[in-house]
Design a protein around this motif. Structure first.
Motif, PDB file in Angstrom:
ATOM      1  N   UNK A  47      87.834  72.820  28.529  1.00 50.98           N
ATOM      2  CA  UNK A  47      87.878  72.310  27.150  1.00 50.98           C
ATOM      3  C   UNK A  47      87.137  70.976  27.050  1.00 50.98           C
ATOM      4  N   UNK A  48      87.390  70.083  27.985  1.00 52.45           N
ATOM      5  CA  UNK A  48      86.738  68.771  27.972  1.00 52.45           C
ATOM      6  C   UNK A  48      85.232  68.892  28.210  1.00 52.45           C
ATOM      7  N   UNK A  49      84.831  69.881  28.990  1.00 55.17           N
ATOM      8  CA  UNK A  49      83.393  70.127  29.199  1.00 55.17           C
ATOM      9  C   UNK A  49      82.710  70.381  27.855  1.00 55.17           C
ATOM     10  N   UNK A  50      83.333  71.179  27.015  1.00 53.07           N
ATOM     11  CA  UNK A  50      82.757  71.500  25.706  1.00 53.07           C
ATOM     12  C   UNK A  50      82.877  70.337  24.733  1.00 53.07           C
ATOM     13  N   UNK A  51      84.085  69.818  24.592  1.00 58.02           N
ATOM     14  CA  UNK A  51      84.330  68.836  23.534  1.00 58.02           C
ATOM     15  C   UNK A  51      83.816  67.437  23.859  1.00 58.02           C
ATOM     16  N   UNK A  52      83.580  67.164  25.113  1.00 60.76           N
ATOM     17  CA  UNK A  52      83.053  65.842  25.470  1.00 60.76           C
ATOM     18  C   UNK A  52      81.590  65.928  25.902  1.00 60.76           C
ATOM     19  N   UNK A  53      81.321  66.617  26.994  1.00 59.72           N
ATOM     20  CA  UNK A  53      79.956  66.634  27.531  1.00 59.72           C
ATOM     21  C   UNK A  53      78.977  67.385  26.629  1.00 59.72           C
ATOM     22  N   UNK A  54      79.324  68.594  26.238  1.00 59.08           N
ATOM     23  CA  UNK A  54      78.393  69.377  25.429  1.00 59.08           C
ATOM     24  C   UNK A  54      78.184  68.734  24.056  1.00 59.08           C
TER      25      UNK A  54
END
Length: 122
Positions: A47-54
């Motif tokens: 989830x954090x990969x999508x909402x933060x990094x991406x």
């Protein structure tokens, strides 16, 4: 259409999404899978990969994206880009509310239910 390992180049970085869903040529959904070789990877990490990094590195992608799903070997959750982690939820049926599919994993129920062609185009 679902595309596996789709790369997008932003202003400064290129990111490769696990699965990107297109509807009429527009990117409408992201499925982020956890890394099965990483013991520390979990749904929240995906989830954090999508909402933060991406979101930071390829903001152009999110103009049309409606759904974000995170999946691992044991679970799956779905929400929107603006859904806080604590509100991401399971998808519990394939055809209609109340049907149960004990033979399917939670990830399979989510994919077959939430991303059914008829449901997506309705």
């Amino acid at each position: 259409m679902a595309v596996n390992q789709f790369s997008i180049t932003g202003q400064e970085k290129t990111r490769r999404l696990d699965i990107l869903l297109f509807l009429n040529g527009l990117p409408v959904g992201i499925l982020e899978l956890t890394d099965p070789t990483n013991r520390n990877a979990d749904l929240k990490t995906a989830y954090e990969q999508v909402t933060e990094k991406y979101q930071r590195d390829i903001p152009e992608l999110f103009k049309y994206t409606e759904f974000v799903a995170v999946l691992d070997m044991d679970g799956a959750k779905i929400g929107t880009l603006e859904t806080p982690w604590e509100w991401m939820s399971n998808w519990n049926y394939v055809e209609e509310e109340g049907d149960t599919r004990p033979e399917m994993t939670t990830a399979e129920v989510l994919i077959r239910g939430a991303f059914d062609t008829e449901r997506m185009t309705d």
